[in-house]
Motif scaffolding. Structure first.
Motif, mmCIF file in Angstrom:
data_model
loop_
_atom_site.group_PDB
_atom_site.id
_atom_site.type_symbol
_atom_site.label_atom_id
_atom_site.label_comp_id
_atom_site.label_asym_id
_atom_site.label_seq_id
_atom_site.Cartn_x
_atom_site.Cartn_y
_atom_site.Cartn_z
ATOM 1 N N ILE A 262 4.877 9.883 -7.303
ATOM 2 C CA ILE A 262 5.976 10.146 -8.240
ATOM 3 C C ILE A 262 5.451 10.283 -9.665
ATOM 4 C CG2 ILE A 262 8.070 9.157 -9.245
ATOM 5 C CD1 ILE A 262 8.617 7.857 -6.542
ATOM 6 N N THR A 263 4.513 9.425 -10.055
ATOM 7 C CA THR A 263 3.960 9.488 -11.414
ATOM 8 C C THR A 263 3.195 10.776 -11.648
ATOM 9 O OG1 THR A 263 3.793 7.069 -11.453
ATOM 10 C CG2 THR A 263 2.471 8.296 -13.053
ATOM 11 N N VAL A 264 2.388 11.179 -10.672
ATOM 12 C CA VAL A 264 1.633 12.432 -10.810
ATOM 13 C C VAL A 264 2.575 13.621 -10.901
ATOM 14 C CG1 VAL A 264 0.030 13.973 -9.615
ATOM 15 C CG2 VAL A 264 -0.446 11.532 -9.710
ATOM 16 N N SER A 265 3.649 13.589 -10.136
ATOM 17 C CA SER A 265 4.604 14.701 -10.168
ATOM 18 C C SER A 265 5.350 14.763 -11.502
ATOM 19 C CB SER A 265 5.606 14.554 -9.021
ATOM 20 O OG SER A 265 4.938 14.561 -7.771
ATOM 21 N N CYS A 266 5.805 13.599 -11.988
ATOM 22 C CA CYS A 266 6.646 13.578 -13.190
ATOM 23 C C CYS A 266 5.854 13.698 -14.484
ATOM 24 C CB CYS A 266 7.480 12.294 -13.215
ATOM 25 S SG CYS A 266 8.683 12.168 -11.881
ATOM 26 N N PHE A 267 4.597 13.265 -14.484
ATOM 27 C CA PHE A 267 3.841 13.251 -15.733
ATOM 28 C C PHE A 267 2.619 14.172 -15.726
ATOM 29 C CE2 PHE A 267 6.190 9.279 -15.841
ATOM 30 C CZ PHE A 267 6.620 9.239 -17.144
ATOM 31 N N PHE A 268 2.394 14.885 -14.611
ATOM 32 C CA PHE A 268 1.281 15.821 -14.579
ATOM 33 C C PHE A 268 1.745 17.219 -14.173
ATOM 34 C CE2 PHE A 268 -0.897 11.781 -14.356
ATOM 35 C CZ PHE A 268 -2.022 11.987 -15.137
ATOM 36 N N TYR B 109 -4.967 20.181 -17.169
ATOM 37 C CA TYR B 109 -6.170 19.589 -17.769
ATOM 38 C C TYR B 109 -5.819 18.813 -19.037
ATOM 39 C CZ TYR B 109 -10.501 19.720 -20.547
ATOM 40 O OH TYR B 109 -11.568 19.404 -21.354
ATOM 41 N N PHE B 110 -4.945 19.388 -19.875
ATOM 42 C CA PHE B 110 -4.519 18.681 -21.083
ATOM 43 C C PHE B 110 -3.774 17.392 -20.740
ATOM 44 C CE2 PHE B 110 -0.710 17.888 -23.667
ATOM 45 C CZ PHE B 110 -1.316 17.409 -24.819
ATOM 46 N N CYS B 111 -2.872 17.453 -19.744
ATOM 47 C CA CYS B 111 -2.119 16.256 -19.366
ATOM 48 C C CYS B 111 -3.046 15.153 -18.880
ATOM 49 C CB CYS B 111 -1.099 16.609 -18.283
ATOM 50 S SG CYS B 111 0.199 17.735 -18.814
ATOM 51 N N PHE B 112 -4.009 15.501 -18.061
ATOM 52 C CA PHE B 112 -4.918 14.472 -17.544
ATOM 53 C C PHE B 112 -5.810 13.919 -18.646
ATOM 54 C CE2 PHE B 112 -9.031 13.221 -15.821
ATOM 55 C CZ PHE B 112 -8.640 12.247 -14.920
ATOM 56 N N ILE B 113 -6.382 14.782 -19.467
ATOM 57 C CA ILE B 113 -7.269 14.333 -20.541
ATOM 58 C C ILE B 113 -6.507 13.457 -21.529
ATOM 59 C CG2 ILE B 113 -8.622 15.134 -22.516
ATOM 60 C CD1 ILE B 113 -10.030 15.457 -19.846
ATOM 61 N N LEU C 222 0.831 -1.209 0.000
ATOM 62 C CA LEU C 222 0.000 0.000 0.000
ATOM 63 C C LEU C 222 0.864 1.257 0.000
ATOM 64 C CD1 LEU C 222 -2.758 1.347 0.172
ATOM 65 C CD2 LEU C 222 -2.655 1.083 2.664
ATOM 66 N N VAL C 223 1.884 1.300 0.864
ATOM 67 C CA VAL C 223 2.766 2.469 0.909
ATOM 68 C C VAL C 223 3.531 2.623 -0.412
ATOM 69 C CG1 VAL C 223 4.768 3.454 2.069
ATOM 70 C CG2 VAL C 223 2.992 2.339 3.409
ATOM 71 N N HIS C 224 3.960 1.507 -0.975
ATOM 72 C CA HIS C 224 4.675 1.559 -2.250
ATOM 73 C C HIS C 224 3.765 2.076 -3.359
ATOM 74 C CE1 HIS C 224 5.938 -0.240 -6.111
ATOM 75 N NE2 HIS C 224 7.134 0.111 -5.711
ATOM 76 N N ALA C 225 2.509 1.634 -3.399
ATOM 77 C CA ALA C 225 1.568 2.096 -4.431
ATOM 78 C C ALA C 225 1.304 3.591 -4.300
ATOM 79 C CB ALA C 225 0.266 1.309 -4.329
ATOM 80 N N LEU C 226 1.144 4.071 -3.068
ATOM 81 C CA LEU C 226 0.919 5.505 -2.869
ATOM 82 C C LEU C 226 2.147 6.315 -3.279
ATOM 83 C CD1 LEU C 226 -0.936 5.433 0.576
ATOM 84 C CD2 LEU C 226 -1.935 5.805 -1.688
ATOM 85 N N GLY C 227 3.330 5.829 -2.917
ATOM 86 C CA GLY C 227 4.547 6.525 -3.321
ATOM 87 C C GLY C 227 4.743 6.543 -4.824
ATOM 88 N N LEU C 228 4.474 5.411 -5.463
ATOM 89 C CA LEU C 228 4.600 5.346 -6.917
ATOM 90 C C LEU C 228 3.591 6.256 -7.602
ATOM 91 C CD1 LEU C 228 6.111 3.926 -9.235
ATOM 92 C CD2 LEU C 228 4.329 2.164 -9.195
ATOM 93 N N GLY C 229 2.385 6.314 -7.052
ATOM 94 C CA GLY C 229 1.383 7.219 -7.614
ATOM 95 C C GLY C 229 1.781 8.679 -7.475
ATOM 96 N N LEU D 32 -0.450 3.074 -16.684
ATOM 97 C CA LEU D 32 -0.822 1.659 -16.621
ATOM 98 C C LEU D 32 -0.060 0.934 -15.511
ATOM 99 C CD1 LEU D 32 -1.025 0.790 -20.430
ATOM 100 C CD2 LEU D 32 -2.916 1.128 -18.840
ATOM 101 N N VAL D 33 1.199 1.291 -15.309
ATOM 102 C CA VAL D 33 1.977 0.680 -14.224
ATOM 103 C C VAL D 33 1.357 1.020 -12.873
ATOM 104 C CG1 VAL D 33 4.208 0.720 -13.050
ATOM 105 C CG2 VAL D 33 4.122 0.547 -15.533
ATOM 106 N N VAL D 34 0.976 2.268 -12.682
ATOM 107 C CA VAL D 34 0.361 2.674 -11.423
ATOM 108 C C VAL D 34 -0.976 1.967 -11.213
ATOM 109 C CG1 VAL D 34 -0.626 4.631 -10.165
ATOM 110 C CG2 VAL D 34 1.544 4.885 -11.359
ATOM 111 N N LEU D 35 -1.803 1.908 -12.247
ATOM 112 C CA LEU D 35 -3.085 1.230 -12.130
ATOM 113 C C LEU D 35 -2.918 -0.253 -11.812
ATOM 114 C CD1 LEU D 35 -5.101 2.872 -15.059
ATOM 115 C CD2 LEU D 35 -5.342 3.298 -12.614
#
Length: 337
Positions: free
Chosen positions: A190-196, A217-221, A181-188, A261-264
């Motif tokens: 990092i992904t939001v920071s680097c790709f959003f 908004y463009f990044c998320f869409i 659980l902690v690893h999934a939250l941390g990975l999420g 997809l990795v995060v999901l």
């Protein structure tokens, strides 16, 4: 007495069909969520649409008053042509005549949006041959893309999720569920920071008309493959290094989709989510049923095996059965029949 029997039967009926009831409430919740979204979007966007219609009507009437030699019918005819061309990605504005929609970099960007099912819709095939090729290209390319993404994500998951969680679990003895659980939250995060967040800041700096919210908004869409097409980067008339910019956006979308997809997949492997998903699935055959089947098979087999020696005994007890005589073996002193 009758009331208690009825209530008990109702409780047993509900418990025996618990998965069906969960699925019913899941469908009901999804429908209510759709209705909720429609009500909110309608309440928020409808006033802005009415305001835009009024402004457009005023601009049109003012233009006709200032140009009395132009009839409203001719203006409507010109606007229909201009809007139809705009729907195909072709603009009549002078500052947009230098941007081509089907040079190599733009076509590469279009192909990536088709294969990833993002589909912004700002550029579409104009010819019948292009539309036919788009169908064939998508029929082959979309399953190919799914296969490619599945293989890539499966390999990344080994090194980004499964091995780190197992190493921490075996090295320090923490609970595997807590570590996952902690690893999934941390990975999420990092992904939001680097790709959003970081790309949103970059897009807000490179695109003149975009603020940070519009860039995010463009990044998320885009990375969620919704692809509404209201914001598409690299379409400004004074965009510098447009070809290189388009190629960079193409790679960003591909890498961002893989990261999503990795995060999901990491979250889907959490034991809590697995247990939560199972309540909506059709129950498999229980272990008790397997035991009952095995016991039934054993009983059947034992009844057959029990019948076999009795049949032999009956055969031996028959009056016309010839019993072989006894013989003595002088070498070892044994008696054989």
């Amino acid at each position: 007495m009758l009331q208690s029997l009825t209530s008990n039967s109702c409780v047993r009926l509900i418990q025996s069909n618990r998965s069906s009831w969960y699925f019913f409430f899941l469908v009901l919740g999804y429908v209510l969520y759709l209705i909720f979204g429609a009500l909110v979007f309608s309440a928020v966007e409808l006033p802005y649409e009415d305001l835009l219609r009024d402004e457009l009507r005023k601009v049109k009437n003012q233009f006709l008053q200032e140009n009395e030699c132009l009839s409203e019918e001719r203006l409507e005819e010109f606007l229909v042509k201009a809007l139809e061309a705009s729907n195909y990605g072709v603009s009549v504005l002078n500052n947009a005549t230098f941007n081509w929609n089907w040079d190599f970099t733009s076509a590469l960007f279009f192909a990536s949006t088709v294969l990833s099912t993002t589909g912004y819709g700002h550029t579409v095939p104009l010819s019948d041959g292009g539309k036919a090729f788009c169908i064939i290209y998508s029929v082959i390319g979309i399953p190919f893309t799914l296969l490619f993404l599945t293989a890539v994500v499966q390999r990344i998951m080994v090194y980004s999720s499964r091995r780190p969680v197992m190493y921490i679990h075996t090295r320090w003895g923490f609970s595997k569920q807590v570590v996952a659980l902690v690893h999934a939250l941390g990975l999420g995060f990092i992904t939001v920071s680097c790709f959003f967040f970081i790309p949103a800041a970059v897009f807000s700096a490179l695109e003149e008309d975009w603020n940070f919210l519009e860039s995010f908004y463009f990044c998320f869409i885009s990375l969620s493959t919704i692809g509404l097409g209201d914001y598409v980067p690299g379409e400004g008339y004074n965009q510098k290094f447009r070809e290189l910019y388009k190629i960079g956006i193409t790679f960003y979308l591909l890498l961002g989709l893989i990261a999503m997809l990795v995060v999901l997949e990491t979250f889907c492997e959490l034991e809590e989510l697995k247990q939560f998903r199972k309540i909506f699935y059709i129950k498999k055959v229980k272990e008790e049923d397997h035991l009952n089947i095995l016991e039934h098979d054993q009983l059947s087999f034992s009844s057959v095996s029990d019948r076999t020696p009795s049949m032999k005994e009956d055969k031996l007890n028959e009056p016309f059965v010839e019993v072989p005589p006894l013989s003595y073996n002088a070498t070892d002193g044994s008696i054989n029949r």
